[in-house]
Design a protein around this motif. Sequence first.
Motif, PDB file in Angstrom:
ATOM      1  N   LEU A   1     -49.958   4.707-132.125  1.00 30.76           N
ATOM      2  CA  LEU A   1     -49.041   4.376-131.030  1.00 30.76           C
ATOM      3  C   LEU A   1     -47.647   4.156-131.590  1.00 30.76           C
ATOM      4  CD1 LEU A   1     -51.100   1.831-128.887  1.00 30.76           C
ATOM      5  CD2 LEU A   1     -50.529   4.181-128.253  1.00 30.76           C
TER       6      LEU A   1
ATOM      7  N   VAL B   1     -44.378   1.448-127.977  1.00 27.75           N
ATOM      8  CA  VAL B   1     -44.793   1.422-126.574  1.00 27.75           C
ATOM      9  C   VAL B   1     -44.270   0.165-125.881  1.00 27.75           C
ATOM     10  CG1 VAL B   1     -46.796   1.202-125.036  1.00 27.75           C
ATOM     11  CG2 VAL B   1     -46.858   2.808-126.965  1.00 27.75           C
TER      12      VAL B   1
ATOM     13  N   LEU C   1     -54.490   1.474-127.326  1.00 28.22           N
ATOM     14  CA  LEU C   1     -53.657   0.626-126.470  1.00 28.22           C
ATOM     15  C   LEU C   1     -54.511  -0.458-125.794  1.00 28.22           C
ATOM     16  CD1 LEU C   1     -50.866   0.102-125.317  1.00 28.22           C
ATOM     17  CD2 LEU C   1     -51.239   1.940-123.652  1.00 28.22           C
TER      18      LEU C   1
ATOM     19  N   VAL D   1     -50.123   8.505-121.866  1.00 30.19           N
ATOM     20  CA  VAL D   1     -49.898   8.446-123.306  1.00 30.19           C
ATOM     21  C   VAL D   1     -50.051   9.850-123.861  1.00 30.19           C
ATOM     22  CG1 VAL D   1     -50.616   7.381-125.481  1.00 30.19           C
ATOM     23  CG2 VAL D   1     -50.929   6.142-123.338  1.00 30.19           C
TER      24      VAL D   1
END
Length: 241
Positions: free
Chosen positions: A17, A20, A43, A211
Motif C-alpha cells: 500500500l 493511502v 488495508l 485500490v
Amino acid sequence: MIRIKNVSKYFGKKAALKNVNLEIADGETLAIIGGSGSGKSTLLRLMIGLIKPTEGEIWIDDDEISQMDEDEITSIRLKMGMVFQYSALFDSMSVGDNVAFGLVEHTDFSKEKIREIVREKLKQVGLEGVENLMPNELSGGMKKRVSLARAIAFGPEIIFYDEPSSGLDPVTTNKIDELIISTQRALKVTSVVVTHDMISACRIANRIAMVYNGELIAIDTVENFKKIEDVRVKEFLRGIV
Ligand code: ADP
Ligand code: MG
C-alpha cells in the motif's frame, strides 16, 4: 469512525500500500474493490490491527491503533466483528461453540446467557437449531452466516468482511449481500466490505473505494463511482454498467 492517514505498508521492499488516505463515517457501508493482489486485504488487516503500517496513522474512533501493543489492540478489537474469506470457523468446534467463542473468552456471562445470545445471533442470520452441527456439515453459505453470527455476537460497532461471497454461487452471493445490508440496518454498524465483485459492491455500499496496485485511486458514492472516467476504474466496471 475510521481514519487512515498517509498509510504505507511494505513487505520487505515490496509496497503493498502506498500513501493511502481514507475516512469511513459512522454507520456507513464502504466497499473496497480492486483486482487480486491490489492490496485490499492488507488495508483491511491494517484497520483491524492485525498488521502495523510501515508509515502513517490508523484511527478507530479516538484511538490511534498503529502504535498500540497487543493488549491495547485486543480491547479495541472488541468493538469489531470480522468475517473472513474462508469463514475461518474452528472445524473441531460445534457451530454453537464457534459463535460463543469470543463471549467465553472475553466475558463472564453464564452458560445459559451465552447459549441464549448464540441462539439469538444465529436467528438474526437466518439459522435456527444448528448449534450442535459441526462446520463440515454446513454449506458454504451457511458457514458464512455462522461466521457473521460470531462477528455480531459481541455487539460490534464495526464489521469487516473480506471477500464474504468468494467461492459462493450467484444465488448464495445474493443472499449474503442481503444479509450484509440487513445486518447494517438492524445494528446500525459501520461496515467495510472487501470484494472483487463490483455488482455486490453496488448493491451493498454507500461508497466504493478502489485500490489499484497499492494505491487508493478512486472513492465516491455508488452513483458517482459509475461515472468515473479513469480507465482503470472503467476497466473494472466493464460489462456491468
Ligand atoms: P488483495 O487482497 O487485494 O488480493 P493483498 O492485500 O492480499 O491483495 O496483497 C497485496 C500485495 O501484498 C500482494 O502483492 C501480496 O503478495 C503482498 N502481500 C500481502 N501480504 C503479504 C505478506 N504477509 N508478506 C509478503 N507479501 C504480502
Ligand atoms: Mg484479499
